[in-house]
Design a protein around this motif. Structure first.
Motif, mmCIF file in Angstrom:
data_model
loop_
_atom_site.group_PDB
_atom_site.id
_atom_site.type_symbol
_atom_site.label_atom_id
_atom_site.label_comp_id
_atom_site.label_asym_id
_atom_site.label_seq_id
_atom_site.Cartn_x
_atom_site.Cartn_y
_atom_site.Cartn_z
ATOM 1 N N THR A 127 3.197 -45.238 56.985
ATOM 2 C CA THR A 127 4.026 -44.943 55.810
ATOM 3 C C THR A 127 4.482 -46.225 55.134
ATOM 4 O OG1 THR A 127 6.061 -44.851 57.130
ATOM 5 C CG2 THR A 127 4.867 -42.772 56.790
ATOM 6 N N LEU A 145 12.371 -44.531 48.718
ATOM 7 C CA LEU A 145 11.269 -43.572 48.598
ATOM 8 C C LEU A 145 10.273 -43.871 49.717
ATOM 9 C CD1 LEU A 145 9.613 -41.447 46.870
ATOM 10 C CD2 LEU A 145 8.614 -43.434 45.717
ATOM 11 N N THR A 146 9.793 -42.841 50.375
ATOM 12 C CA THR A 146 8.777 -43.005 51.415
ATOM 13 C C THR A 146 7.502 -42.304 50.977
ATOM 14 O OG1 THR A 146 10.444 -43.097 53.168
ATOM 15 C CG2 THR A 146 8.188 -42.598 53.834
ATOM 16 N N ILE A 147 6.374 -43.018 51.046
ATOM 17 C CA ILE A 147 5.070 -42.443 50.724
ATOM 18 C C ILE A 147 4.110 -42.739 51.870
ATOM 19 C CG2 ILE A 147 5.420 -42.695 48.226
ATOM 20 C CD1 ILE A 147 3.554 -45.125 48.328
ATOM 21 N N SER A 181 3.433 -47.152 42.506
ATOM 22 C CA SER A 181 4.521 -46.302 43.005
ATOM 23 C C SER A 181 5.830 -47.063 43.006
ATOM 24 C CB SER A 181 4.199 -45.816 44.426
ATOM 25 O OG SER A 181 3.051 -44.986 44.440
#
Length: 427
Positions: free
Chosen positions: A114, A130-132, A149
């Protein structure tokens, strides 16, 4: 004056970002002796007076006054006239503090599974994140995807003037160029610094993530509640510290007298340190550290032993199944986590005995996500070390250690020489 300067800085920075890709700036992971940096560091703890700042920093009151004036003009500090003592005789004493409302920095931690994107203020407090999922479809696409992002997330904070971008990640990082080799992601000579600079148009710093985590312990302790005059904070700047990190990857970093040691050829590796286990490693050997204690490896063993069902998601979420099973009373899950903790304790003892630092800091979810495991770590360490007892601490950042590694990377240039850093933004 400070407000007008900040507005002008915002306008200039916005104009530059639309036109120029910025060079990569090498991280400066140390307690700086620059006078402006010392004053700004004092101001990050809250409203302070000039005389107290002089005593805390060792600077003369004249030097403190000059630096405060310069930082006020730059907009990095603001005065708190509302806190001036009423009825005071003589010239009123007006405290000052870091301006935590005008500016922001963008931090990105690219992990094996992540990626976490955060915006922080000048004090190092995270304002939002924010985690992607880290893209796995080729390094060029992956780096550009993460950069875009990050840009989209930063645009949410349009009321703040963005000053800097900091990217922290594992693998082999060249801090001078921002080029990264990351075997777990399949990246070779990935131009992380150049891509982020082009997309965001801000000065950028790229740092090895374990070194950045060690720097967070050194530069951001006030974020986790340590006041400026805490003896423990002062102790952390003296002598030597070993930072030992394990989650999906494993790494170490050493701090010497207020400076994180940054080898010119990049950080060393403990990924293939032998542990004596029978677990197969991708390198062809057995018992390598990362293959034994990493999240993905632990989850695979839990599935293989029937402790938890197979999980179709990423290991960062799947490993939580093992923790939940242990918390729910599964004895096999507890035994598996105890096995990992014992390996960790023995390995920390081995590395500590080689380096013999004044203190050891343990970071990463392998230590912090399952607190009962710490007792096993401590016991294995004490049984394995050949040296006298030492100061061992668990990081106060817990599960946010990756985010704060990104934060300190984004702030390192400002904390080293704030006025020079600001000139880079507005040049």
């Amino acid at each position: 004056m400070a407000v007008r300067t900040a507005e002008r800085t915002a306008s200039q920075a916005s104009t530059v970002r639309t036109r120029v890709a910025r060079p990569v700036v090498v991280p400066d992971l140390r307690l700086s002796d620059n006078p402006a940096a010392a004053v700004l560091r004092a101001a990050t703890t809250g409203p302070v007076f000039r005389d107290k700042t002089a005593r805390a920093t060792g600077l003369s009151i004249a030097t403190v006054n000059r630096q405060v004036s310069s930082l006020l003009s730059a907009g990095l500090l603001r005065e708190r006239a509302d806190l001036t003592a009423s009825g005071a005789v003589g010239r009123p004493r007006v405290p000052f503090e870091a301006d935590v409302d005008t500016f922001g920095t963008l931090g990105v931690h690219i992990g094996a599974e992540t990626t976490r994107i955060v915006v922080s203020d000048l004090r190092g407090r995270i304002l939002g994140g924010l985690t992607i999922a880290t893209p796995r479809t080729g390094q060029e696409f992956a780096v550009k995807t993460v950069a875009h992002s990050a840009k989209s997330f930063l645009q949410r904070w349009y009321r703040r003037t963005p000053l800097w971008v900091g990217v922290a990640l594992g693998g082999r990082v060249d801090p001078r160029t921002g080029i990264v080799d990351h075997p777990k992601l399949g990246w070779q000579a990935a131009p992380v610094g150049a891509v982020f600079s082009e997309v965001l148009g801000l000065p950028i710093t790229v740092a090895p993530h374990v070194e950045a985590m060690a720097a967070a312990e050194l530069l951001l302790p006030a974020v986790v509640g340590n006041p400026a005059d805490d003896p423990e904070r002062a102790d952390g700047a003296r002598g030597s510290s070993l930072y030992f990190y394990v989650r999906e990857t494993a790494g170490i970093s050493v701090t010497l007298d207020g400076r994180v040691h940054t080898p010119s050829n990049g950080p060393g590796s403990i990924a293939h340190l032998p542990t004596g286990s029978s677990v197969e490693c991708g390198c062809g050997r057995r018992g390598c550290l990362e293959a034994t204690v990493g999240d993905r490896a632990l989850h695979a063993r839990a599935v293989g032993r029937g402790i938890i069902p197979a999980h179709n998601g990423k290991s960062s979420s799947a490993i939580a199944d093992v923790y939940r099973a242990a918390a729910a009373g599964s004895e096999p899950a507890r035994e598996l986590l105890a096995e990992r903790a014992e390996v960790l304790g023995r390995t920390v003892a081995l590395v500590r005995d080689m380096l013999n630092p004044d203190r050891v800091v343990l970071g990463g979810q392998a230590f912090t996500a399952y607190r009962p495991g710490l007792a096993h770590v401590a016991r294995a360490f004490n049984e394995s070390t050949m040296l006298p007892p030492t100061d061992i601490r668990v990081t106060g950042y817990a599960s946010k250690v990756q985010e704060f590694a990104a934060v300190v990377t984004s702030l390192s240039a400002l904390y080293a020489d704030p006025l020079a850093a600001l000139r880079r933004v507005t040049a």
